[in-house]
Design a protein around this motif. Structure first.
Motif, PDB file in Angstrom:
ATOM      1  N   ALA A   1      -3.548   7.610  -2.999  1.00 42.75           N
ATOM      2  CA  ALA A   1      -3.029   8.138  -1.781  1.00 42.75           C
ATOM      3  C   ALA A   1      -3.037   6.845  -0.670  1.00 42.75           C
ATOM      4  O   ALA A   1      -2.726   6.947   0.467  1.00 42.75           O
ATOM      5  CB  ALA A   1      -4.031   8.974  -1.399  1.00 42.75           C
ATOM      6  N   GLY A   2      -3.513   5.550  -1.197  1.00 45.04           N
ATOM      7  CA  GLY A   2      -3.577   4.429  -0.300  1.00 45.04           C
ATOM      8  C   GLY A   2      -4.552   4.357   0.655  1.00 45.04           C
ATOM      9  O   GLY A   2      -4.690   3.790   1.711  1.00 45.04           O
ATOM     10  N   GLU A   3      -5.883   5.158   0.485  1.00 44.45           N
ATOM     11  CA  GLU A   3      -6.872   5.096   1.389  1.00 44.45           C
ATOM     12  C   GLU A   3      -7.560   3.927   1.634  1.00 44.45           C
ATOM     13  O   GLU A   3      -8.349   3.678   2.692  1.00 44.45           O
ATOM     14  CB  GLU A   3      -7.842   6.234   1.201  1.00 44.45           C
ATOM     15  CG  GLU A   3      -7.156   7.835   1.303  1.00 44.45           C
ATOM     16  CD  GLU A   3      -8.073   9.025   1.225  1.00 44.45           C
ATOM     17  OE1 GLU A   3      -9.130   8.748   0.858  1.00 44.45           O
ATOM     18  OE2 GLU A   3      -7.756   9.949   1.145  1.00 44.45           O
ATOM     19  N   TYR A   4      -7.417   3.053   0.425  1.00 43.29           N
ATOM     20  CA  TYR A   4      -8.530   1.844   0.465  1.00 43.29           C
ATOM     21  C   TYR A   4      -7.672   0.767   1.163  1.00 43.29           C
ATOM     22  O   TYR A   4      -8.195  -0.267   1.426  1.00 43.29           O
ATOM     23  CB  TYR A   4      -8.931   1.382  -0.909  1.00 43.29           C
ATOM     24  CG  TYR A   4      -9.899   2.197  -1.422  1.00 43.29           C
ATOM     25  CD1 TYR A   4     -11.225   2.493  -1.099  1.00 43.29           C
ATOM     26  CD2 TYR A   4      -9.491   3.177  -2.554  1.00 43.29           C
ATOM     27  CE1 TYR A   4     -12.143   3.543  -1.670  1.00 43.29           C
ATOM     28  CE2 TYR A   4     -10.436   4.194  -3.169  1.00 43.29           C
ATOM     29  CZ  TYR A   4     -11.680   4.270  -2.671  1.00 43.29           C
ATOM     30  OH  TYR A   4     -12.600   5.065  -3.146  1.00 43.29           O
ATOM     31  N   GLY A   5      -6.330   0.840   1.417  1.00 44.23           N
ATOM     32  CA  GLY A   5      -5.494  -0.311   2.033  1.00 44.23           C
ATOM     33  C   GLY A   5      -5.623  -1.462   0.914  1.00 44.23           C
ATOM     34  O   GLY A   5      -5.554  -2.633   1.649  1.00 44.23           O
ATOM     35  N   ILE A   6      -5.360  -1.164  -0.466  1.00 43.58           N
ATOM     36  CA  ILE A   6      -5.487  -2.340  -1.269  1.00 43.58           C
ATOM     37  C   ILE A   6      -3.890  -2.613  -1.442  1.00 43.58           C
ATOM     38  O   ILE A   6      -3.091  -1.844  -1.696  1.00 43.58           O
ATOM     39  CB  ILE A   6      -6.042  -1.762  -2.652  1.00 43.58           C
ATOM     40  CG1 ILE A   6      -7.661  -1.307  -2.334  1.00 43.58           C
ATOM     41  CG2 ILE A   6      -5.797  -2.922  -3.454  1.00 43.58           C
ATOM     42  CD1 ILE A   6      -8.379  -2.448  -1.946  1.00 43.58           C
TER      43      ILE A   6
ATOM     44  N   MET B   1       0.788  -1.193  -0.107  1.00 47.72           N
ATOM     45  CA  MET B   1      -0.087  -0.048  -0.145  1.00 47.72           C
ATOM     46  C   MET B   1       0.721   1.257  -0.058  1.00 47.72           C
ATOM     47  O   MET B   1       1.740   1.270   0.683  1.00 47.72           O
ATOM     48  CB  MET B   1      -1.022  -0.102   1.360  1.00 47.72           C
ATOM     49  CG  MET B   1      -1.826   1.105   1.384  1.00 47.72           C
ATOM     50  SD  MET B   1      -2.916   1.182   2.802  1.00 47.72           S
ATOM     51  CE  MET B   1      -1.586   1.391   4.100  1.00 47.72           C
ATOM     52  N   THR B   2       0.746   2.075  -0.720  1.00 44.38           N
ATOM     53  CA  THR B   2       1.278   3.489  -0.754  1.00 44.38           C
ATOM     54  C   THR B   2       1.133   4.190   0.200  1.00 44.38           C
ATOM     55  O   THR B   2      -0.138   4.637   0.604  1.00 44.38           O
ATOM     56  CB  THR B   2       1.088   4.265  -1.970  1.00 44.38           C
ATOM     57  OG1 THR B   2       1.335   3.300  -3.351  1.00 44.38           O
ATOM     58  CG2 THR B   2       1.948   5.199  -2.396  1.00 44.38           C
ATOM     59  N   SER B   3       1.642   4.797   0.824  1.00 46.62           N
ATOM     60  CA  SER B   3       1.590   5.809   1.893  1.00 46.62           C
ATOM     61  C   SER B   3       1.045   7.185   1.340  1.00 46.62           C
ATOM     62  O   SER B   3       1.770   7.746   0.420  1.00 46.62           O
ATOM     63  CB  SER B   3       3.042   5.872   2.915  1.00 46.62           C
ATOM     64  OG  SER B   3       3.423   4.790   3.237  1.00 46.62           O
ATOM     65  N   PRO B   4       0.205   7.784   2.074  1.00 44.77           N
ATOM     66  CA  PRO B   4      -0.129   9.099   1.718  1.00 44.77           C
ATOM     67  C   PRO B   4       0.704   9.902   1.839  1.00 44.77           C
ATOM     68  O   PRO B   4       1.582  10.205   2.725  1.00 44.77           O
ATOM     69  CB  PRO B   4      -1.414   9.464   2.606  1.00 44.77           C
ATOM     70  CG  PRO B   4      -1.869   8.019   3.461  1.00 44.77           C
ATOM     71  CD  PRO B   4      -0.639   7.169   3.100  1.00 44.77           C
ATOM     72  N   THR B   5       0.981  10.887   0.875  1.00 45.93           N
ATOM     73  CA  THR B   5       2.027  11.881   0.471  1.00 45.93           C
ATOM     74  C   THR B   5       1.159  13.346   0.720  1.00 45.93           C
ATOM     75  O   THR B   5      -0.104  13.287   0.435  1.00 45.93           O
ATOM     76  CB  THR B   5       2.993  11.830  -0.457  1.00 45.93           C
ATOM     77  OG1 THR B   5       2.188  11.967  -1.647  1.00 45.93           O
ATOM     78  CG2 THR B   5       3.538  10.501  -0.442  1.00 45.93           C
TER      79      THR B   5
ATOM     80  N   ARG C   1       0.634  -8.101  -3.375  1.00 44.17           N
ATOM     81  CA  ARG C   1       1.707  -7.967  -2.457  1.00 44.17           C
ATOM     82  C   ARG C   1       1.379  -8.921  -1.068  1.00 44.17           C
ATOM     83  O   ARG C   1       2.406  -9.290  -0.214  1.00 44.17           O
ATOM     84  CB  ARG C   1       1.956  -6.372  -1.968  1.00 44.17           C
ATOM     85  CG  ARG C   1       2.879  -5.884  -3.096  1.00 44.17           C
ATOM     86  CD  ARG C   1       2.833  -4.339  -2.907  1.00 44.17           C
ATOM     87  NE  ARG C   1       1.685  -3.750  -3.171  1.00 44.17           N
ATOM     88  CZ  ARG C   1       1.595  -2.306  -3.170  1.00 44.17           C
ATOM     89  NH1 ARG C   1       2.316  -1.440  -2.714  1.00 44.17           N
ATOM     90  NH2 ARG C   1       0.200  -1.961  -3.523  1.00 44.17           N
ATOM     91  N   LEU C   2      -0.018  -9.040  -1.071  1.00 42.68           N
ATOM     92  CA  LEU C   2      -0.240  -9.968   0.281  1.00 42.68           C
ATOM     93  C   LEU C   2       0.046 -11.473   0.123  1.00 42.68           C
ATOM     94  O   LEU C   2       0.152 -11.974   0.993  1.00 42.68           O
ATOM     95  CB  LEU C   2      -1.634  -9.878   0.483  1.00 42.68           C
ATOM     96  CG  LEU C   2      -2.232  -8.582   1.401  1.00 42.68           C
ATOM     97  CD1 LEU C   2      -3.910  -8.462   1.193  1.00 42.68           C
ATOM     98  CD2 LEU C   2      -1.624  -8.331   2.512  1.00 42.68           C
ATOM     99  N   ARG C   3       0.339 -11.790  -1.172  1.00 49.84           N
ATOM    100  CA  ARG C   3       0.440 -13.126  -1.356  1.00 49.84           C
ATOM    101  C   ARG C   3       1.820 -13.714  -0.762  1.00 49.84           C
ATOM    102  O   ARG C   3       1.886 -14.818   0.010  1.00 49.84           O
ATOM    103  CB  ARG C   3       0.298 -13.574  -2.577  1.00 49.84           C
ATOM    104  CG  ARG C   3       0.610 -15.217  -2.929  1.00 49.84           C
ATOM    105  CD  ARG C   3       0.519 -15.544  -4.572  1.00 49.84           C
ATOM    106  NE  ARG C   3      -0.944 -15.310  -4.765  1.00 49.84           N
ATOM    107  CZ  ARG C   3      -1.393 -14.235  -5.844  1.00 49.84           C
ATOM    108  NH1 ARG C   3      -0.401 -13.659  -6.257  1.00 49.84           N
ATOM    109  NH2 ARG C   3      -2.483 -14.153  -6.382  1.00 49.84           N
ATOM    110  N   PRO C   4       3.018 -13.031  -0.893  1.00 48.46           N
ATOM    111  CA  PRO C   4       3.983 -13.503  -0.380  1.00 48.46           C
ATOM    112  C   PRO C   4       4.237 -13.449   1.131  1.00 48.46           C
ATOM    113  O   PRO C   4       5.168 -14.067   1.768  1.00 48.46           O
ATOM    114  CB  PRO C   4       5.296 -12.723  -1.013  1.00 48.46           C
ATOM    115  CG  PRO C   4       4.494 -11.475  -1.684  1.00 48.46           C
ATOM    116  CD  PRO C   4       3.139 -11.904  -2.049  1.00 48.46           C
ATOM    117  N   GLU C   5       3.594 -12.186   1.448  1.00 51.78           N
ATOM    118  CA  GLU C   5       3.489 -12.216   3.121  1.00 51.78           C
ATOM    119  C   GLU C   5       2.636 -13.372   3.617  1.00 51.78           C
ATOM    120  O   GLU C   5       3.149 -13.961   4.652  1.00 51.78           O
ATOM    121  CB  GLU C   5       2.832 -10.830   3.362  1.00 51.78           C
ATOM    122  CG  GLU C   5       2.532 -10.690   4.832  1.00 51.78           C
ATOM    123  CD  GLU C   5       2.137  -9.181   5.215  1.00 51.78           C
ATOM    124  OE1 GLU C   5       1.305  -9.223   6.302  1.00 51.78           O
ATOM    125  OE2 GLU C   5       2.239  -8.312   4.363  1.00 51.78           O
ATOM    126  N   ALA C   6       1.857 -13.851   2.975  1.00 47.11           N
ATOM    127  CA  ALA C   6       0.845 -14.836   3.584  1.00 47.11           C
ATOM    128  C   ALA C   6       1.728 -16.311   3.444  1.00 47.11           C
ATOM    129  O   ALA C   6       1.834 -17.065   4.120  1.00 47.11           O
ATOM    130  CB  ALA C   6      -0.480 -14.947   2.611  1.00 47.11           C
TER     131      ALA C   6
END
Length: 230
Positions: A108-113, A1-5, A117-122
């Protein structure tokens, strides 16, 4: 997720204003339609009245009246057509503005999508959990080996007697008060009997307990016999 700037936050704010402005224009365009529709209705009624007067040969209406009423009706109809089209375009602009807002919020990353990138973490989490479980089962196996050594040593102590029923007088003996005197060896550590831990069963019980925690929370899992770890 991209951090808001600062930039992405500004883009979101701009997009929000864009939606607000587009909605205001659309609302204004819609608000104009009833008045124009009323003009069309009145002009149509007036034209019909004049046509009837002429058909009835009444002197109160003539060619000029007919021409004027017909022109007014045509004008108001064309005006209504234009305003309706403008309202439709304004409605489309609202949708486009909302799309722009969604994209700005995504950036802005507001949806937390996280997308893929979640697959390798899982996968890494699964490996970590499996390693922890394997380590725990190994500890259980070590416990059982120690237990066997303890029992073997206890057989050479005063915890056992010739009858194999245990010696109540021994500091290692336990269970006589619970009528377990027919067990051949009674051993306790810090006042607790030494149990045998079944590694595979323990592993499965841990997994069940984890599922209960995820589904129902720690408190419910702790109270459930289904998720109890022996």
């Amino acid at each position: 997720m991209t951090s808001p700037t600062t930039k992405t936050s500004a883009n979101v704010a701009s997009a929000v204003k864009g939606v607000s402005d587009a909605e205001a224009k659309h609302a204004a365009a819609i608000a104009e339609l009833p008045a124009i529709e009323e003009r069309v209705r009145k002009a149509d009624a007036e034209l019909k009245r004049i046509e009837q007067c002429i058909a009835d040969d009444e002197p109160t209406a003539g060619l000029d009246d007919l021409t004027k009423a017909d022109a007014e009706l045509r004008f108001f109809k064309l005006q209504h057509q234009a305003k309706s089209r403008a309202a439709t375009v304004a409605g489309g602009a609202v949708q486009a503005a909302r799309t722009a807002l969604v994209r700005a919020r995504l950036e802005a990353g507001e949806y937390g999508i996280h997308m893929d990138r979640l697959r390798p973490e899982a996968e890494a989490l699964a490996s970590k959990i499996a390693a922890l479980l394997t380590e725990h089962v190994a500890l259980c196996a070590a416990h059982n080996e120690g237990r066997l050594r303890l029992l073997a040593d206890a057989k050479e102590s005063d915890a056992a007697n010739d009858q194999g029923t245990g010696n109540p007088a021994s500091s290692l003996a336990w269970g006589h008060e619970d009528q377990k005197r027919y067990k051949p060896v009674w051993i306790e550590v810090d006042g607790e009997p030494v149990p045998e831990v079944h590694g595979r069963g323990r592993w499965e019980a841990i997994q069940r307990r984890a599922e209960w925690i995820v589904l129902f929370g720690e408190e419910v899992a702790a109270k459930s016999e289904t998720s109890y770890i022996y």
